[in-house]
Structures are given as C-alpha cells and as structure tokens.
Motif scaffolding. Structure first.
Motif, PDB file in Angstrom:
ATOM      1  N   SER A  19      34.183  15.248  14.596  1.00 47.30           N
ATOM      2  CA  SER A  19      34.330  16.591  14.022  1.00 47.30           C
ATOM      3  C   SER A  19      34.459  16.524  12.510  1.00 47.30           C
ATOM      4  N   HIS A  20      35.146  15.495  12.001  1.00 42.39           N
ATOM      5  CA  HIS A  20      35.241  15.305  10.551  1.00 42.39           C
ATOM      6  C   HIS A  20      33.866  15.059   9.942  1.00 42.39           C
ATOM      7  N   ARG A  21      33.085  14.189  10.580  1.00 45.30           N
ATOM      8  CA  ARG A  21      31.756  13.872  10.040  1.00 45.30           C
ATOM      9  C   ARG A  21      30.885  15.114  10.001  1.00 45.30           C
ATOM     10  N   GLY A  22      30.954  15.927  11.050  1.00 43.81           N
ATOM     11  CA  GLY A  22      30.169  17.151  11.068  1.00 43.81           C
ATOM     12  C   GLY A  22      30.598  18.113   9.981  1.00 43.81           C
ATOM     13  N   ALA A  23      31.900  18.278   9.793  1.00 44.14           N
ATOM     14  CA  ALA A  23      32.404  19.208   8.788  1.00 44.14           C
ATOM     15  C   ALA A  23      32.048  18.747   7.385  1.00 44.14           C
ATOM     16  N   LEU A  24      32.163  17.453   7.116  1.00 45.06           N
ATOM     17  CA  LEU A  24      31.847  16.926   5.796  1.00 45.06           C
ATOM     18  C   LEU A  24      30.366  17.055   5.492  1.00 45.06           C
ATOM     19  N   ARG A  25      29.530  16.941   6.518  1.00 50.51           N
ATOM     20  CA  ARG A  25      28.085  17.071   6.337  1.00 50.51           C
ATOM     21  C   ARG A  25      27.719  18.463   5.841  1.00 50.51           C
ATOM     22  N   ALA A  26      28.531  19.472   6.189  1.00 51.20           N
ATOM     23  CA  ALA A  26      28.269  20.835   5.750  1.00 51.20           C
ATOM     24  C   ALA A  26      28.949  21.148   4.422  1.00 51.20           C
ATOM     25  N   GLY A  27      29.707  20.213   3.891  1.00 54.76           N
ATOM     26  CA  GLY A  27      30.364  20.421   2.618  1.00 54.76           C
ATOM     27  C   GLY A  27      31.648  21.224   2.702  1.00 54.76           C
ATOM     28  N   GLY A  28      32.188  21.431   3.884  1.00 56.54           N
ATOM     29  CA  GLY A  28      33.408  22.211   4.033  1.00 56.54           C
ATOM     30  C   GLY A  28      34.651  21.349   3.916  1.00 56.54           C
ATOM     31  N   PHE A  29      35.804  22.001   3.850  1.00 55.21           N
ATOM     32  CA  PHE A  29      37.071  21.273   3.837  1.00 55.21           C
ATOM     33  C   PHE A  29      37.304  20.597   5.181  1.00 55.21           C
ATOM     34  N   THR A  30      37.885  19.427   5.141  1.00 54.23           N
ATOM     35  CA  THR A  30      38.380  18.783   6.346  1.00 54.23           C
ATOM     36  C   THR A  30      39.809  18.351   6.067  1.00 54.23           C
ATOM     37  N   VAL A  31      40.717  18.690   6.940  1.00 53.99           N
ATOM     38  CA  VAL A  31      42.125  18.381   6.737  1.00 53.99           C
ATOM     39  C   VAL A  31      42.662  17.688   7.979  1.00 53.99           C
ATOM     40  N   LEU A  32      43.405  16.606   7.793  1.00 60.27           N
ATOM     41  CA  LEU A  32      43.980  15.923   8.939  1.00 60.27           C
ATOM     42  C   LEU A  32      45.460  15.706   8.737  1.00 60.27           C
ATOM     43  N   ALA A  33      46.139  15.308   9.789  1.00 58.27           N
ATOM     44  CA  ALA A  33      47.593  15.163   9.710  1.00 58.27           C
ATOM     45  C   ALA A  33      48.056  13.766  10.074  1.00 58.27           C
ATOM     46  N   GLY A  34      47.244  12.759   9.771  1.00 58.53           N
ATOM     47  CA  GLY A  34      47.644  11.384  10.023  1.00 58.53           C
ATOM     48  C   GLY A  34      48.456  10.843   8.850  1.00 58.53           C
ATOM     49  N   GLY A  35      48.684   9.546   8.842  1.00 58.29           N
ATOM     50  CA  GLY A  35      49.425   8.930   7.745  1.00 58.29           C
ATOM     51  C   GLY A  35      48.668   9.039   6.435  1.00 58.29           C
TER      52      GLY A  35
END
Length: 211
Positions: free
Chosen positions: A99-115
C-alpha cells in the motif's frame, strides 16, 4: 528526578532529525487526541500533514499475503493517494509495504506508525527512506526502541486513530489487521474489507468482516 534519560532522548532526536509532538502542539491531530487512549507524545520524521483536514485511510493486512493481495493493496494505495487521500500503514512486509508503494507512486502522502529510527523489516530500508521523504513516520516510542511483538497491537490504535476509515485488504482469521479493524470500530471509524477467494486461508478474516 534525574532528567538524564530525557536529555539523552532529546539529543538523539536532534541528531536524527526527529521532531516531537505533544498533545498541546497545534500539529497534534484532534482526531488522534480524541480517542480513548491517545499517545501523550509522538516522535516523527519527515513532514507532518494537517491530519484533521485530510481524508486519511489506514490500509492494513497480513504479512504472508497472496499475489492477489499485493496487487489489490498497491492499486488501492495508488488510487487513494491519486484522489488526494493520506494513506496510513505500518511498513511491514506484505500488504503494508504494497500500500505504501502504491501511494508513493501517485505522489501522495504516506504515513506510518512504526519505529521512527528502527527500520523493520530491514528489507524495507528503501521504502522507509521514500516514506520519510514524501510524508511522515510516526511512533510513540523513543528513538532506538526495538520492534518487539507486543508493541504492534498497541501501535495499531494509532493507525486507526489517525484515520477516518480502515481498509483491510487481506487477513487470516488471526491477524493484527483484524485487531486494527476492531480498534477502528471502537473508535467510531468506518471499516472496509477487500473480498477474496473463499478457499484462501489468508483471506478468511477479511471475508468474515464483510459477512
């Protein structure tokens, strides 16, 4: 009490270009502040969006996914970001990373909650750097905190808390994605699930959500 530990954490944040958000900061999302057990402090890397003004959707699923799940997660992440949504996920291998790869491919924000400064799994180092450059990486744990198993279910409330909705792409009957879905329902969020083959064990949990 001694402030040595706090001063050490602040020094590591300054050295690692890590920002801090308390519940009193304007950038701390009201959406997250209003859940039952909000994190008192958030550590972050990258650029923090104004979450309360964004359509944020958490995309989650199993690590041991099928090619169908990978394809669906990438396409949905791409389409969500293309339409201006913030995609929230956890960087794990499988559905999260897709899902991150898909979102980044469209140039949108990607936010995660890992370390914030601990890449897990290590194979996602490149993806981690891309997310930090395009969006934000968030955690309630201080820099250097190891990704111990018990931390993941606790982390999931932040994924759903930041979002207006949770999308489960592929999940077996026992899955962290289902924990996130249940937390989202408790927080009053919408929950969506991608249907899958009835004979695939990795999708039984998703199909059960739809039922």
């Amino acid at each position: 009490k001694s402030t040595d530990r706090a001063e050490d954490v602040l020094a590591r944040c300054a050295k690692g270009d890590i920002f801090l958000l308390t519940m009193q900061d304007a950038l701390y999302p009201d959406r997250l502040r209003n859940i039952y057990d909000p994190p008192v402090l958030l550590y972050g890397r990258g650029r923090m969006p104004l979450f309360d003004e964004e359509v944020a959707v958490s995309v989650v699923g199993t690590r041991t996914c099928t090619p169908y799940g990978i394809s669906a997660a990438e396409e949905l992440g791409y389409q969500l970001a293309k339409e201006g949504a913030v995609v929230v996920s956890g960087l794990a291998r499988g559905i999260d990373g897709a899902s991150h790869r898909g979102a980044l491919r469209a140039g949108g924000f990607t936010v995660l909650a890992g370390g914030v400064d601990v890449v897990y799994p290590r194979r996602n180092q490149g993806l981690y750097e891309d997310v930090a450059a395009a969006g934000a990486i968030l955690s309630e744990n201080p820099p250097g905190t190891p990704p111990e198993g018990w931390r993941f279910p606790i982390r999931n409330r932040i994924l759903s808390g930041l979002s207006l909705a949770v999308l489960v792409v592929e999940a077996p009957e026992r899955s962290g994605a289902l924990i996130t879905a249940n937390t989202a329902l408790e927080q009053g969020r919408d929950v969506f699930a991608v249907p899958g083959p009835i004979d695939a064990p990795s999708i039984r949990g998703s199909n059960r959500l739809i039922r």
